[in-house]
Design a protein around this motif. Structure first.
Motif, mmCIF file in Angstrom:
data_model
loop_
_atom_site.group_PDB
_atom_site.id
_atom_site.type_symbol
_atom_site.label_atom_id
_atom_site.label_comp_id
_atom_site.label_asym_id
_atom_site.label_seq_id
_atom_site.Cartn_x
_atom_site.Cartn_y
_atom_site.Cartn_z
ATOM 1 N N ASP A 7 0.835 -1.203 0.000
ATOM 2 C CA ASP A 7 0.000 0.000 0.000
ATOM 3 C C ASP A 7 0.874 1.260 0.000
ATOM 4 O O ASP A 7 2.007 1.229 0.465
ATOM 5 C CB ASP A 7 -0.860 -0.018 1.269
ATOM 6 C CG ASP A 7 -2.179 0.710 1.100
ATOM 7 O OD1 ASP A 7 -2.360 1.401 0.090
ATOM 8 O OD2 ASP A 7 -3.022 0.584 2.002
ATOM 9 N N ASP A 8 0.310 2.347 -0.497
ATOM 10 C CA ASP A 8 0.980 3.662 -0.454
ATOM 11 C C ASP A 8 2.394 3.599 -1.024
ATOM 12 O O ASP A 8 3.302 4.277 -0.521
ATOM 13 C CB ASP A 8 1.051 4.192 0.990
ATOM 14 C CG ASP A 8 -0.317 4.272 1.641
ATOM 15 O OD1 ASP A 8 -1.319 4.191 0.920
ATOM 16 O OD2 ASP A 8 -0.385 4.419 2.871
ATOM 17 N N GLU B 295 -3.897 4.679 -6.829
ATOM 18 C CA GLU B 295 -4.842 5.153 -5.813
ATOM 19 C C GLU B 295 -5.136 6.633 -6.023
ATOM 20 O O GLU B 295 -4.317 7.359 -6.565
ATOM 21 C CB GLU B 295 -4.211 5.067 -4.412
ATOM 22 C CG GLU B 295 -3.921 3.708 -3.886
ATOM 23 C CD GLU B 295 -3.496 3.806 -2.404
ATOM 24 O OE1 GLU B 295 -4.351 3.515 -1.572
ATOM 25 O OE2 GLU B 295 -2.355 4.171 -2.107
HETATM 26 MG MG MG Z 1 -3.126 3.484 0.132
#
Ligand code: MG
Ligand code: C2E
Ligand code: MG
Ligand code: MG
Length: 284
Positions: free
Chosen positions: A186-187, A242
């Motif tokens: 993630d990220d 995202e």
């Molecule tokens: Mg994220």
């Protein structure tokens, strides 16, 4: 007396009381109350989740959802996970919160299947979780409990999990993948990203952080995205962008060669019922 808050301070050790006076800022008091109330959130039915679609923009269809935790606090209203998750990590309730969320997501996923909706669910896992429980064992337990095919579950971990470079965490992620559950980073691109580690990580997907999309008009950001996409492709990693908020975001990201996206442009996180209504509307 009203301006004196009593609080079991973990830092001071078990069962010791610390007294905070009105000199404490409201931010600290709020943090304290949140920490104190967190364990009750589960027993008092204050937690709920929302789901946000992940879109395949080539096929224009929803290919999964991310589960996002919410807490309706009796005094503060709905509190963002960005605020209470870090507190839960420190106070130690993160394991209970995550177990609750995993159960919720898996049982919902199974329920959707019974309604003829095949929708893989992703659940966010924090670093601290890996240090407090055997995550792969718990994931296995939940899959068995809900008779859920592992291909319907995905876990998202942030870079810090991965670059904390602890053998034990790597092994757990590896075990989770061995179960057949997918792992996303993630990220990606925010914290400690080190491209050189990408080839040895037990992950399937990179989630390109929103900060890339925030400045998508900048040529340098586009060069970085192209570079990441190139490397990911060579290493057999999938990439999802995202924070897609506008048609223009989508167009540029698509032009660069990424076709899986998530963001307000498609849908904000919503409850399960609303999500299903949205899916049915799109099919008509
Ligand atoms: Mg994220
Ligand atoms: P995340 O996993 O990176 O989740 C994406 C966050 O960005 C979500 O915020 C989502 O609502 C928001 N978002 C999605 N699309 C857009 C967009 O187009 N624009 C903007 N500005 N934002 C967008 P949310 O729900 O507030 O969650 C924040 C973070 O809290 C998550 O970031 C995740 O790290 C953490 N979190 C949420 N649920 C859980 C959980 O169950 N467990 C753990 N450990 N962490 C969680
Ligand atoms: Mg996430
Ligand atoms: Mg985030």
């Amino acid at each position: 007396e009203a301006d004196i808050a009593m609080y079991k301070a973990k830092e001071l050790g078990r069962n010791q009381l610390a007294i905070y006076s009105s000199e404490m800022g409201t931010v600290e008091v709020r943090k304290m109350e949140i920490e104190q109330d967190l364990p009750l959130s589960m027993t008092r039915d204050q937690l709920f989740v929302e789901y946000q679609p992940k879109m395949d923009v080539k096929e224009n269809r929803i290919i999964g959802v991310e589960t996002l935790l919410r807490w309706e606090h009796p005094k503060f209203g709905v509190i963002s996970p960005s605020e209470f998750i870090p507190i839960a990590e420190v106070s130690g309730v993160i394991a209970e919160l995550t177990k609750w969320t995993l159960e919720e997501a898996c049982s919902q996923c199974k329920q959707w299947q019974r309604q003829g909706i095949d929708l893989p669910v992703a659940v966010n896992l924090s670093v601290k979780l890996f240090q407090s429980i055997n995550v792969s064992q718990f994931v296995h337990h939940i899959l068995t409990k809900y008779q859920l095919d592992p291909k319907y579950l995905e876990v998202e971990v942030t870079e810090s999990v991965i670059y904390s470079n602890q053998e034990a965490i790597y092994r757990q992620l590896h075990d989770i993948r061995t179960l057949g559950v997918r792992v996303s980073m993630d990220d990606f691109g925010t914290g400690y990203s080190s491209i050189s580690l990408l080839d040895s990580l037990p992950i399937d997907t990179l989630k390109l952080d929103k900060s890339f999309v925030d400045h998508i008009e900048e040529e340098n950001k586009q060069i970085l995205i192209e570079g990441i996409l190139f490397i990911a492709d060579k290493l057999g990693l999938e990439v999802i962008a995202e924070g897609i908020e506008t048609k223009r975001d989508e167009e540029i990201v698509k032009k660069l060669g990424c076709f899986v996206m998530q963001g307000y442009y498609y849908r904000q996180p919503v409850c399960a019922k609303e999500l299903v209504e949205w899916i049915h509307q799109r099919r008509m």
